[in-house]
Motif scaffolding. Structure first.
Motif, mmCIF file in Angstrom:
data_model
loop_
_atom_site.group_PDB
_atom_site.id
_atom_site.type_symbol
_atom_site.label_atom_id
_atom_site.label_comp_id
_atom_site.label_asym_id
_atom_site.label_seq_id
_atom_site.Cartn_x
_atom_site.Cartn_y
_atom_site.Cartn_z
ATOM 1 N N LEU A 1 0.878 -1.236 -0.043
ATOM 2 C CA LEU A 1 -0.173 -0.105 -0.101
ATOM 3 C C LEU A 1 0.811 1.345 0.008
ATOM 4 N N THR A 2 1.922 1.071 0.766
ATOM 5 C CA THR A 2 2.984 2.254 0.790
ATOM 6 C C THR A 2 3.417 2.613 -0.742
ATOM 7 N N VAL A 3 3.811 1.750 -1.250
ATOM 8 C CA VAL A 3 4.424 1.953 -2.593
ATOM 9 C C VAL A 3 3.414 2.382 -3.613
ATOM 10 N N LEU A 4 2.309 1.724 -3.609
ATOM 11 C CA LEU A 4 1.037 2.087 -4.304
ATOM 12 C C LEU A 4 0.793 3.766 -4.254
ATOM 13 N N LYS A 5 0.935 3.935 -3.097
ATOM 14 C CA LYS A 5 0.412 5.436 -2.500
ATOM 15 C C LYS A 5 1.429 6.443 -3.183
ATOM 16 N N ALA A 6 2.927 6.045 -3.068
ATOM 17 C CA ALA A 6 3.948 6.752 -3.390
ATOM 18 C C ALA A 6 3.921 7.024 -4.886
ATOM 19 N N ARG A 7 3.530 6.009 -5.552
ATOM 20 C CA ARG A 7 3.433 5.639 -6.960
ATOM 21 C C ARG A 7 2.213 6.695 -7.617
ATOM 22 N N GLU A 8 1.278 6.847 -6.765
ATOM 23 C CA GLU A 8 0.021 7.503 -7.052
ATOM 24 C C GLU A 8 0.597 9.001 -6.959
ATOM 25 N N ALA A 9 1.016 9.277 -5.928
ATOM 26 C CA ALA A 9 1.801 10.688 -5.725
ATOM 27 C C ALA A 9 2.484 11.184 -6.611
ATOM 28 N N ASP A 10 3.495 10.210 -7.324
ATOM 29 C CA ASP A 10 4.264 10.445 -8.407
ATOM 30 C C ASP A 10 3.529 10.668 -9.582
ATOM 31 N N ALA A 11 2.397 9.901 -10.021
ATOM 32 C CA ALA A 11 1.497 10.091 -11.276
ATOM 33 C C ALA A 11 0.998 11.228 -11.121
ATOM 34 N N GLY A 12 0.455 11.680 -9.724
ATOM 35 C CA GLY A 12 -0.402 12.967 -9.848
ATOM 36 C C GLY A 12 0.537 14.315 -10.233
ATOM 37 N N LYS A 13 1.644 14.103 -9.801
ATOM 38 C CA LYS A 13 2.853 15.177 -9.772
ATOM 39 C C LYS A 13 3.072 15.314 -11.200
ATOM 40 N N ALA A 14 3.356 14.174 -11.899
ATOM 41 C CA ALA A 14 3.631 14.043 -13.462
ATOM 42 C C ALA A 14 2.378 14.704 -14.154
ATOM 43 N N GLU A 15 1.296 14.512 -13.763
ATOM 44 C CA GLU A 15 0.144 14.969 -14.631
ATOM 45 C C GLU A 15 0.038 16.460 -14.708
ATOM 46 N N THR A 16 0.549 17.274 -13.405
ATOM 47 C CA THR A 16 0.605 18.595 -13.298
ATOM 48 C C THR A 16 1.784 19.193 -13.868
ATOM 49 N N ASP A 17 2.906 18.570 -13.871
ATOM 50 C CA ASP A 17 4.033 19.342 -14.334
ATOM 51 C C ASP A 17 4.250 19.247 -15.835
ATOM 52 N N PRO A 18 4.661 20.247 -16.374
ATOM 53 C CA PRO A 18 5.094 20.145 -18.067
ATOM 54 C C PRO A 18 6.182 19.323 -18.064
ATOM 55 N N PRO A 19 6.268 18.508 -19.107
ATOM 56 C CA PRO A 19 7.065 17.876 -19.600
ATOM 57 C C PRO A 19 8.387 18.403 -19.971
ATOM 58 N N SER A 20 9.549 18.266 -19.551
ATOM 59 C CA SER A 20 10.947 18.872 -19.847
ATOM 60 C C SER A 20 11.390 18.684 -21.366
ATOM 61 N N SER A 21 10.880 17.717 -22.071
ATOM 62 C CA SER A 21 11.266 17.357 -23.288
ATOM 63 C C SER A 21 10.117 16.456 -23.835
ATOM 64 N N TYR A 22 9.939 16.559 -25.146
ATOM 65 C CA TYR A 22 8.874 15.567 -25.849
ATOM 66 C C TYR A 22 9.415 14.446 -26.274
ATOM 67 N N PRO A 23 9.236 12.992 -26.054
ATOM 68 C CA PRO A 23 9.745 11.979 -26.456
ATOM 69 C C PRO A 23 9.720 11.758 -28.094
ATOM 70 N N LEU A 24 10.824 11.204 -28.467
ATOM 71 C CA LEU A 24 10.974 11.177 -29.903
ATOM 72 C C LEU A 24 10.233 9.899 -30.281
ATOM 73 N N PRO A 25 9.631 10.003 -31.622
ATOM 74 C CA PRO A 25 9.033 8.678 -32.039
ATOM 75 C C PRO A 25 9.921 7.370 -32.201
ATOM 76 N N SER A 26 9.453 6.348 -31.972
ATOM 77 C CA SER A 26 10.533 5.243 -32.213
ATOM 78 C C SER A 26 10.235 4.921 -33.675
ATOM 79 N N PRO A 27 11.658 4.395 -34.293
ATOM 80 C CA PRO A 27 11.712 3.953 -35.642
ATOM 81 C C PRO A 27 10.768 3.140 -36.196
ATOM 82 N N ASN A 28 10.099 2.373 -35.526
ATOM 83 C CA ASN A 28 8.993 1.396 -36.177
ATOM 84 C C ASN A 28 7.549 2.004 -35.888
ATOM 85 N N SER A 29 7.409 3.318 -35.570
ATOM 86 C CA SER A 29 6.104 3.785 -35.277
ATOM 87 C C SER A 29 5.700 4.308 -36.844
ATOM 88 N N ASP A 30 4.398 4.443 -37.050
ATOM 89 C CA ASP A 30 4.006 5.472 -38.103
ATOM 90 C C ASP A 30 3.985 6.842 -38.192
#
Length: 121
Positions: free
Chosen positions: A91-120
């Motif tokens: 439960l402690t690990v799940l709570k920490a992951r949820e807190a990190d996920a909530g933070k990630a949703e509110t913080d702007p990304p530092s860089s955009y991921p590059l598309p993989s070579p196999n993607s369309d």
């Protein structure tokens, strides 16, 4: 202060008195049984970590039913405690992951991921 120095050569018994900074008239006492080479700094650090352990047990009692056991022998008690503490860790690990996920949703990304070579894209 060391007590019972004659007990064993490789072990020591200590009595530690700790005064509260917030309430100087309150003193807590600990009895420590440790290897002879344990330093006073280590004893103090470990004694100070007691409150974190107490909080962990209190949380586990409320969330994981740590204190709801009716067993008559040590193996049953040990299994119950082990299962409750494993559930609390999960439960402690799940709570920490949820807190990190909530933070990630509110913080702007530092860089955009590059598309993989196999993607369309």
């Amino acid at each position: 202060m060391e007590v019972r120095p004659w007990h064993r050569e490789d072990r020591r018994h200590w009595v530690i008195a700790r005064r509260s900074i917030r309430w100087p008239d309150q003193i807590s006492y600990y009895i420590a049984y440790c290897p002879a080479e344990t330093t006073l700094d280590e004893l103090i650090r470990i004694a100070g970590s007691r409150w974190a352990v107490e909080e962990c047990f209190q949380t586990a009692k409320g969330e994981c039913r740590l204190d709801d056991y009716q067993v008559r022998r040590y193996p049953g008690w040990h299994r119950h405690i082990t299962l409750a503490m494993a559930a609390h860790a999960c439960l402690t690990v799940l709570k920490a992951r949820e807190a990190d996920a909530g933070k990630a949703e509110t913080d702007p990304p530092s860089s955009y991921p590059l598309p993989s070579p196999n993607s369309d894209a």
